[in-house]
Design a protein around this motif. Structure first.
Motif, mmCIF file in Angstrom:
data_model
loop_
_atom_site.group_PDB
_atom_site.id
_atom_site.type_symbol
_atom_site.label_atom_id
_atom_site.label_comp_id
_atom_site.label_asym_id
_atom_site.label_seq_id
_atom_site.Cartn_x
_atom_site.Cartn_y
_atom_site.Cartn_z
ATOM 1 N N LEU A 502 0.833 -1.202 0.000
ATOM 2 C CA LEU A 502 0.000 0.000 0.000
ATOM 3 C C LEU A 502 0.866 1.249 0.000
ATOM 4 O O LEU A 502 0.640 2.199 -0.774
ATOM 5 C CB LEU A 502 -0.924 -0.015 1.221
ATOM 6 C CG LEU A 502 -2.162 0.878 1.175
ATOM 7 C CD1 LEU A 502 -3.032 0.540 -0.014
ATOM 8 C CD2 LEU A 502 -2.951 0.732 2.467
ATOM 9 N N PHE A 503 1.897 1.257 0.866
ATOM 10 C CA PHE A 503 2.814 2.393 0.911
ATOM 11 C C PHE A 503 3.514 2.588 -0.431
ATOM 12 O O PHE A 503 3.564 3.695 -0.978
ATOM 13 C CB PHE A 503 3.868 2.197 2.004
ATOM 14 C CG PHE A 503 3.361 2.423 3.401
ATOM 15 C CD1 PHE A 503 2.339 3.321 3.644
ATOM 16 C CD2 PHE A 503 3.906 1.747 4.476
ATOM 17 C CE1 PHE A 503 1.867 3.536 4.924
ATOM 18 C CE2 PHE A 503 3.445 1.954 5.763
ATOM 19 C CZ PHE A 503 2.418 2.851 5.996
ATOM 20 N N GLN A 504 4.069 1.501 -0.967
ATOM 21 C CA GLN A 504 4.856 1.626 -2.191
ATOM 22 C C GLN A 504 3.973 1.909 -3.400
ATOM 23 O O GLN A 504 4.406 2.594 -4.332
ATOM 24 C CB GLN A 504 5.684 0.360 -2.409
ATOM 25 C CG GLN A 504 6.708 0.139 -1.308
ATOM 26 C CD GLN A 504 8.039 -0.338 -1.842
ATOM 27 O OE1 GLN A 504 8.267 -0.391 -3.035
ATOM 28 N NE2 GLN A 504 8.940 -0.672 -0.939
ATOM 29 N N PHE A 505 2.747 1.405 -3.389
ATOM 30 C CA PHE A 505 1.827 1.705 -4.485
ATOM 31 C C PHE A 505 1.596 3.213 -4.565
ATOM 32 O O PHE A 505 1.703 3.815 -5.639
ATOM 33 C CB PHE A 505 0.496 0.970 -4.272
ATOM 34 C CG PHE A 505 -0.490 1.167 -5.379
ATOM 35 C CD1 PHE A 505 -0.515 0.300 -6.456
ATOM 36 C CD2 PHE A 505 -1.399 2.207 -5.352
ATOM 37 C CE1 PHE A 505 -1.425 0.479 -7.489
ATOM 38 C CE2 PHE A 505 -2.300 2.408 -6.370
ATOM 39 C CZ PHE A 505 -2.323 1.532 -7.453
ATOM 40 N N LEU A 614 8.224 -8.116 -3.643
ATOM 41 C CA LEU A 614 7.734 -6.740 -3.649
ATOM 42 C C LEU A 614 8.303 -5.971 -4.833
ATOM 43 O O LEU A 614 7.581 -5.242 -5.533
ATOM 44 C CB LEU A 614 8.108 -6.050 -2.326
ATOM 45 C CG LEU A 614 7.658 -4.598 -2.170
ATOM 46 C CD1 LEU A 614 6.131 -4.508 -2.209
ATOM 47 C CD2 LEU A 614 8.192 -4.012 -0.865
ATOM 48 N N GLU A 615 9.596 -6.135 -5.085
ATOM 49 C CA GLU A 615 10.240 -5.456 -6.214
ATOM 50 C C GLU A 615 9.605 -5.853 -7.539
ATOM 51 O O GLU A 615 9.319 -5.003 -8.394
ATOM 52 C CB GLU A 615 11.734 -5.804 -6.216
ATOM 53 C CG GLU A 615 12.497 -5.222 -7.379
ATOM 54 C CD GLU A 615 13.927 -5.725 -7.453
ATOM 55 O OE1 GLU A 615 14.583 -5.455 -8.467
ATOM 56 O OE2 GLU A 615 14.377 -6.397 -6.492
ATOM 57 N N MET A 616 9.361 -7.148 -7.725
ATOM 58 C CA MET A 616 8.808 -7.626 -8.984
ATOM 59 C C MET A 616 7.345 -7.224 -9.168
ATOM 60 O O MET A 616 6.906 -6.916 -10.279
ATOM 61 C CB MET A 616 8.950 -9.150 -9.063
ATOM 62 C CG MET A 616 10.356 -9.644 -9.306
ATOM 63 S SD MET A 616 11.042 -9.117 -10.909
ATOM 64 C CE MET A 616 12.114 -7.777 -10.389
ATOM 65 N N VAL A 617 6.571 -7.227 -8.083
ATOM 66 C CA VAL A 617 5.158 -6.855 -8.198
ATOM 67 C C VAL A 617 5.023 -5.359 -8.495
ATOM 68 O O VAL A 617 4.151 -4.951 -9.287
ATOM 69 C CB VAL A 617 4.397 -7.237 -6.907
ATOM 70 C CG1 VAL A 617 2.987 -6.659 -6.914
ATOM 71 C CG2 VAL A 617 4.311 -8.749 -6.780
ATOM 72 N N ILE A 618 5.881 -4.519 -7.902
ATOM 73 C CA ILE A 618 5.887 -3.088 -8.233
ATOM 74 C C ILE A 618 6.232 -2.908 -9.708
ATOM 75 O O ILE A 618 5.624 -2.097 -10.421
ATOM 76 C CB ILE A 618 6.885 -2.333 -7.339
ATOM 77 C CG1 ILE A 618 6.404 -2.301 -5.881
ATOM 78 C CG2 ILE A 618 7.092 -0.909 -7.849
ATOM 79 C CD1 ILE A 618 5.137 -1.510 -5.656
#
Length: 855
Positions: A502-505, A614-618
């Motif tokens: 949520l934060f990174q999105f 997380l890196e790949m999903v972003i």
């Protein structure tokens, strides 16, 4: 009693050369410490002694050896005998081989082609396929046991030992048992606990009993020369376990699916570059007799000057891409990737024995256990149990955590607003000074416009802010999750995943959403501009649109993020290990055993692969959400992922200790997150095509406004498009606070601006004209039709492509049949045989009773 090191650096066995080392525990010898807290050291030593004594009582065998390089360190080697392995394999429901797979497999039509990219089968031999079943000691003879030493592979042995280590108690306090290696590591009683790598990654092991799988993985998988080869997934799973294996399987599958998307995206980009000189609207902007005669209104108050339309010639040309092919790219990545991954995942679930994997009751986190001060009644067991908070306390914690999450998200949005204010203010500076200080060639003037300078500098600042906020919010998310106090590690990871994503999105995508959907949309007109915060005049897009600016923002963020992540993930561990090896070499030239070499590697961390996912999903979000504006995103993602696979492999095999093998059926919470991104991607790309690009206005002009009754051309054409999309403004209608300082040149009394409004002198002057309302209707219709078509096709594909292939279903049925036949029918035969003997005895007894006596 400490055992001496036998000077065999590659040995994986106790000093007797027979018992294999399944796990290693490391602690500091309290007698060698120079400190005044002797009472604490006695408590720690007592807990450790109780713990190790209980390990022995549970059947494990221990051997302690002092460090070669640091005499304060003690290495405790742990071995699990055959009986212990069998007992806990049954407890953990571990599936083990029954018999070799006897189903015939058909070679794919592309098998000959894939062989070109496979690893050398003479070096890494294909794993033999077996039908498996949950292990049962009473049916030991039915399992495929050729050698007791190899029946349980090293990864399974380590997993069983870790299961025992996590459940053996070391103290009892207030009638609450304290147990588990994790708590002992957190309190510093042990410094490390890890399974061993089986060899050096640089050379084969000198021990003939060692298969040197780590060396083979480095040579055939992690080495950069293998960048175009397929991954040996079965071998990775065998060495690291299913959790690592499923990550690399998913990453490889995602990378392969990006190939088609990259080809389509690159084709769109090349199409735009090759046809830029053939586009009528580009020719009109760049034509000195058309665009050269169009004078544009200033884009800010007072300090901005009038400018010529031809300076946007390059941006008009670059924005010429084929949107239909980009939609196909979205369709390919979003739909086919997710559907075919389900099939591939089902195959791996069967092949890796996780189809009916029974998850054991997960151990309570030590942090949760330490806070258990309240006593409640368990509704299921009707027994008292300790919990860290009451129902009211849990509600308060959840409320506080939710409020904290929203507060920090608002701070992220505030930082985005700060970047917007920077763009608005610095545009004034560039507009007033750039043209005065650049006295170079015409080419420099053409490319370095105030809009371009503002966009590039703001993108770089936005990237720096994003990277800094990532570091801050990572720690904030961990603090909030720690305060939330989840019960198990799985609950902890799921809660942290939600917060971090949520934060990174918001952090990564908010600036892109601003440029795509808000910039230039609410600007008014030169006579009545819209202001931010009552002070800053809202930004306008170039006459070519905001698409090029969105592309610039995405290129800087995606490229910069890839470089930064690789530096952080690869360079830092390498430097730390290099320093550690240098210090160790400076202290001693002695032969160092395998367990001590592994101890000086970096620990993998409690969250394991969390940051990799997380890196790949972003990245998946960047590729899908904004692909319509950045057609090269799939190509950049493909190149990055090809490097990412090898860098992650290199990091695991060379820089980190061996992870404890873990079972995993799928990629967990990341699957629904990607499905959510995929659904959102259809909406965002439809809106980018409709509201950010000029595709819809061009189509409306071509089909409706280039010919009568609205146009003057005899046939459908794009000629006159630029003139029709630029409204006219009378310079005498400027307000005093907006009137430019620079004097008007020439005899003209009007300037042009990007909008669809009636000209001065019209009865509805400066109001939106009929062309505007036709365009709005067409944009809304396009969004609705595109969304429904793609969602409908997505539904059809989801229905047509089964989640489990017929071949996998056959294998599962065959395995169930064999399990029933070998394990259950054999028991039934024994029962029948036993009952038959009893029946015979009964019949014989009856016969002897009723037989007449001889006279």
């Amino acid at each position: 009693m400490l055992a001496d090191f036998d000077d065999k650096p590659d040995s994986l066995f106790f000093n007797d050369g027979q018992r294999r080392i399944d796990f290693v525990l490391v602690y500091e010898d309290e007698s060698k410490k120079i400190t005044h807290k002797r009472s604490d050291h006695k408590k720690q030593k007592r807990k450790r002694q109780v713990y190790e004594s209980n390990l022995i009582n549970n059947g494990l065998q221990l051997e302690a050896t002092r460090s070669v390089l640091d005499e304060k360190l003690i290495f405790v080697k742990v071995h699990a005998p055959w009986e212990v392995l069998c007992t806990y394999a049954e407890v953990m429901h571990i599936k083990l081989p029954l018999q070799p797979n006897d189903l015939k497999t058909r070679d794919s039509a592309f098998n000959w082609f894939s062989k070109l990219f496979r690893v050398n089968e003479n070096i890494i031999k294909p794993e033999q396929e077996f039908f498996t079943a949950p292990f049962q000691k009473e049916h030991l003879s039915n399992f495929y046991i050729q050698d007791k030493l190899t029946f349980f592979n090293p990864a399974t042995r380590s997993r069983i030992v870790h299961f025992i280590l996590s459940r053996v108690e070391y103290a009892t306090k207030n009638n609450v048992k304290k147990f588990g290696i994790n708590k002992l590591l957190d309190t510093g009683i042990y410094k490390a606990a890890f399974p061993l790598h089986d060899s050096s990654f640089r050379h084969m092991s000198t021990d003939p009993n060692c298969p040197s799988e780590r060396y083979l993985l480095y040579r055939e998988w992690a080495h950069p020369k293998n960048i175009f080869k397929l991954q040996p997934l079965d071998f990775i799973r065998k060495y690291y376990g299913e959790k690592i294996g499923i990550y690399f399987a998913w990453l490889g599958f995602y990378t392969n699916m990006l190939i088609v998307a990259a080809v389509v995206g690159a084709g769109c980009f090349l199409y735009g570059c090759l046809t830029k000189n053939n586009c009528t609207w580009s020719q009109e902007v760049c034509d000195p007799n058309i665009g050269g005669n169009i004078i544009m209104c200033p884009q800010c108050d007072k300090v901005c000057t009038y400018w010529n339309l031809t300076i946007t010639c390059e941006s008009q040309a670059v924005s010429n891409t084929h949107m239909v092919l980009l939609i196909l790219s979205i369709f390919w990545i979003v739909t086919l990737f997710l559907e075919f991954w389900k099939r591939r995942q089902a195959e791996l679930e069967y092949e890796w024995d996780t189809v009916e994997y029974l998850e054991q009751e997960e151990q309570v986190r030590p942090e949760y256990e330490a806070q258990c001060t309240h006593v409640v009644m368990n509704e299921i067991t009707q027994q008292e149990e300790h919990v860290p908070y009451t129902a009211c306390g849990k509600c308060i914690r959840m409320t506080f955590c939710t409020s904290a999450v929203f507060f920090w998200i608002l701070l992220i949005i505030a930082s985005v607003i700060g970047i917007i204010v920077y763009r608005l203010s610095v545009f004034l500076v560039f507009s007033s000074t750039l043209s005065q200080h650049i006295n170079g060639t015409e080419a420099i003037r053409k490319y370095l416009t105030p809009q371009t300078a503002t966009s590039v500098t703001a993108s770089f600042i936005s990237f720096i802010v994003i990277m800094v906020l990532n570091i801050v919010y990572e720690k904030v998310a961990i603090l909030i999750t720690d305060f939330e106090l989840p019960r198990t590690q799985t609950d902890y990871e799921n809660s942290l995943t939600t917060k971090m994503f949520l934060f990174q999105f918001v952090n990564y995508y908010s600036s892109c959403f601003y440029i795509a959907f808000f910039k230039g949309k609410f600007v008014g007109h030169p006579g009545n501009p819209v202001y931010w915060l009552g002070k800053y005049r809202n930004e306008e897009c170039d006459p070519g649109g905001c698409l090029l600016e969105l592309t610039t923002q995405l290129a800087i963020i995606v490229g910069g993020k890839a470089i930064w992540n690789n530096i952080q993930e690869v360079l830092l561990p390498w430097v730390k290990n290099l320093i550690g090896r240098y210090c160790a070499a400076a202290r001693s030239e002695k032969v160092v055993p395998r367990w001590e070499q592994d101890y000086h590697l970096q620990p993998i961390g409690k969250l394991g692969l969390f940051y990799e996912y997380l890196e790949m999903v972003i990245q998946f979000g960047f590729v899908t959400l904004f692909v319509a504006s950045f057609p090269l995103a799939p190509l950049l993602a493909l190149i990055n992922n090809m490097l990412e696979i090898r860098l992650d492999a290199w990091k695991l095999t060379t820089q980190f200790r061996r992870m404890v093998p873990q079972k995993a059926q799928d990629i967990g919470a990341w699957q629904p997150i990607m499905q959510g991104i995929a659904i959102l991607a259809v909406v965002t790309n439809a809106m980018i095509i409709a509201f950010t690009s000029d595709m819809i206005p061009r189509l409306v002009y071509y089909w409706s406004f280039s010919v009568p009754p609205y146009g003057s051309h005899s046939s459908h054409t794009m000629k006159g498009y630029i003139n029709s999309t630029l409204s006219v403004f009378n310079i005498s209608d400027f307000k005093n606070e907006s009137k430019p300082f620079s004097p008007w040149f020439g005899n003209l009394t009007t300037c042009r601006y990007r909008d669809l409004r009636y000209p001065p002198g019209h009865q509805h002057q400066y109001e939106h004209n009929i062309y505007y309302w036709h365009v709005i209707a067409a944009k809304l219709a396009f969004i609705i039709v595109m969304e429904h078509v793609i969602y409908f096709v997505k539904f059809i594909i989801s229905y047509v492509i089964p989640d489990v292939s017929q071949k996998t279903k056959s294998k599962v049925k065959r395995e169930k049949y064999l399990t029933q036949k070998l394990l259950h029918e054999n028991d039934l035969k024994v029962v029948k045989k036993t009952m038959g003997k009893i029946a015979d005895k009964i019949i014989k007894g009856i016969d002897s009773t009723f037989q007449p006596k001889a006279e």
